[in-house]
Motif scaffolding. Sequence first.
Motif, PDB file in Angstrom:
ATOM      1  N   THR A 109       0.873  -1.176   0.000  1.00  0.00           N
ATOM      2  CA  THR A 109       0.000   0.000   0.000  1.00  0.00           C
ATOM      3  C   THR A 109       0.916   1.235   0.000  1.00  0.00           C
ATOM      4  O   THR A 109       2.124   1.100   0.242  1.00  0.00           O
ATOM      5  N   ALA A 110       0.313   2.410  -0.213  1.00  0.00           N
ATOM      6  CA  ALA A 110       1.131   3.640  -0.245  1.00  0.00           C
ATOM      7  C   ALA A 110       1.855   3.820   1.092  1.00  0.00           C
ATOM      8  O   ALA A 110       3.039   4.163   1.120  1.00  0.00           O
ATOM      9  N   GLY A 111       1.153   3.555   2.188  1.00  0.00           N
ATOM     10  CA  GLY A 111       1.750   3.707   3.523  1.00  0.00           C
ATOM     11  C   GLY A 111       2.929   2.772   3.710  1.00  0.00           C
ATOM     12  O   GLY A 111       3.984   3.164   4.226  1.00  0.00           O
ATOM     13  N   GLU A 112       2.748   1.517   3.288  1.00  0.00           N
ATOM     14  CA  GLU A 112       3.832   0.526   3.435  1.00  0.00           C
ATOM     15  C   GLU A 112       5.048   0.915   2.590  1.00  0.00           C
ATOM     16  O   GLU A 112       6.184   0.777   3.017  1.00  0.00           O
ATOM     17  N   TYR A 113       4.751   1.411   1.368  1.00  0.00           N
ATOM     18  CA  TYR A 113       5.856   1.788   0.487  1.00  0.00           C
ATOM     19  C   TYR A 113       6.617   2.974   1.072  1.00  0.00           C
ATOM     20  O   TYR A 113       7.857   3.008   1.050  1.00  0.00           O
ATOM     21  N   MET A 114       5.878   3.925   1.606  1.00  0.00           N
ATOM     22  CA  MET A 114       6.523   5.103   2.197  1.00  0.00           C
ATOM     23  C   MET A 114       7.345   4.699   3.427  1.00  0.00           C
ATOM     24  O   MET A 114       8.418   5.255   3.660  1.00  0.00           O
TER      25      MET A 114
END
Lengths: 305, 255
Positions: A92-97
Motif C-alpha cells: 500500500t502507499a503507507g507501506e511503500y513510504m
Amino acid sequence: MAVLEIEQLKKSYGTQNVLDGVTFSVDSGSVYGFIGKNGAGKTTTMTIALGLLKPDEGTVRINGEPVTYGDTKTNKYVGYLPDVPEFYPFLTAGEYMTLCADVSGLDKKESKKKISELLEMVGLENNKKRIRNYSRGMKQRLGIAQALINDPILLICDEPTSALDPIGRQQLLTVLKKVKEKTTVIFSTHILTDVEAVCDKVAILNNGKIVKQGSVEQLKAEVKTNQWTVVLETEEEAGRVAEALEIHPELLPAKQTGVKVEGTSESAADAMSIILNCLHTLSVIPVRVERKEPTMEEVFMEAIR
Amino acid sequence: MRGYGAFIQKEIRENSRNYKFFILGIIFAIVGLLSPLSARFLPELMETLMDENITIILAEPTYIDSWLQFFSNINQIALVAFVLVFSPVMAKEYEKGTFIHMVTKGLPRLTIYGAKLTVLLLSWTIFYLISFLITRAYTLYYFPEGTSEGLFISVGSLYLFGLLIISLLMLSGVLFRNSYAPLLAVGGGVAVLFIGSIFPVIERWSPLQLATRNVEVLTLQSTDPAFTRGAIITLMITVMFIITGGLVFRRKALQ
C-alpha cells in the motif's frame, strides 16, 4: 550557491553522441526547467546525476560533492521522480513510504509523522488500496511523496507530467509549486506550458548541447517579436483602421479578421507608434492594442533552429 | 542495517502476498509426506494393481527406501519448483525499474543483493527443514528400526547442493535481465555437472555427488574422500558465485 553543478558532461552510445559537453548549474531555491525534444539527452543527464549511469567525461557535483557511478553518497541529498514511477505493486502507499523512510535511515517516530504529512499533501492519506490498483496520476503523486521523504535539497523530476492527463498534470504542478518553497527542483520536460507555469530558469538542450539558458523572461526577451494586433469594437471601425494602416509600408501586411486587425513589422516599437497615431487621427478607441509576446514554444523553436 | 531489515521485510511481504511461500510450503510438505508414504505403501499398491497371474517379488521396504524417495523428490520436484518460483528474483525489478527508487535513496546495492540472497537462503533452509522433519517423523513411525547414523551427512549434503543452485540462481539473476535466463543458467549448470561426471577424474571432484550419492552415504554411514572433496568444492563455488554476484551488481547499470 549552486546545488547542482554539471561541467563538460559527455556521453555517447556507440557512434551516437548523446551529451556533448553539457555545462550548467542550478542555484539553490529555484525551479530549473531542463527542456529539449525527445532524445535530446535530458534523461541521460539526470541518470548520470543520480549515479545510475557512468559519463564518458565531465563531472557532476551535488551540494558540492562529486557524484560517482554506483553507490553515490550524494543520493542522500536527492529526491527522484521519473516519468513513469514504478513501485512494488503488492504494497500500500503507507507501506511503500515506510520502506522508503527505513531505507533513507529516517528516525522511526519522525518518519511516521513525515509519511502522513506527505501522503496528505498528495491526497493519498486514507488510501488503503494496494499500489497495483492505482491510476497513473495516483502513482505520480505517490512518486512525488516518496521523492520528498528524505527532505532532499534537490528534487530531480524527469518528465513528470508527460504521462498525465490535464487534471493530473495540474495537480502535480500545484504540488511542485508547494515543494519549491523548501527544495530546489530540476524539472525536465518537453511540455513548454509546464515550464512557463513553474520554472524560474530554463536550459534548452539540443543535440547533446545546452543551446540557451536563462530566466524565462530573459529567453523571451531574446526572441524578437514583430507581431501586433489591434482589437476594435466593431467591424466597421476595424475596416477603417485596416485601410488607414495600409498606407504605411512598414506595417504590411495589415489583415482584418472581424473586429481584429493584425500584422507584422520590422520594428514592433515603430509599429506601435504608427498604430497609436493612426487610432488617434481616426478618433477610434480600441478594445486592445498589443505586441504579441513570444511563447516558450517560439523561444524553443528559435533555440533549436 | 535498517535498510537491510526493511528490504528483507519487503521481500517477505512480496513472497507471501504473491503466494510464493504458500506454493513452496505446500510442495515441500507434500514431498516430505509423500516420501515415507510411497516407500511404505508403494509395494502393497503395486501388488494389488498387478494381475493375479503375475508374481513380483518386492523386498520389504525399509527406512532407506523412505530416504531414497526423499532425496529423489527433493532433487526432481522441490528444488526444481524452488528455482522456477524464484527465477525472476532480479529480472522483475530490472524490468520495472523498482530498484532505482531504493538506490537513489542511498540504499547500497550490496544491501539489496544481500537481502535478496538472505531471503532465498532462509526460504530454502526453512522449506527443506520442514520437508526433512515431516519425512523424519513418518519414517520413524513406519520404520522404527531405522537409524539416524549417516542421515545428517546425507541430508546436509543435499542441502549444501541446494545452496550452490541458489548462488548460481542469484548470480545469473544479477547478470541477465531476462527471467528465463536464470532457469537456463541453472539447467545448463546441472547439465554440465552431469556431463562432467561421465569422466571419473571430474566425477571425483564434482559437486553433483552431494545430490546423487546421498543413499550411498546413508547406507554406508560414512563418506569417502571424493565425497568430502565434492563438498569442499561445492562450498568454494557457492562462495565464489555469491561474491561475484555482489561485485557485478555493484557496477550493474540499472537503467
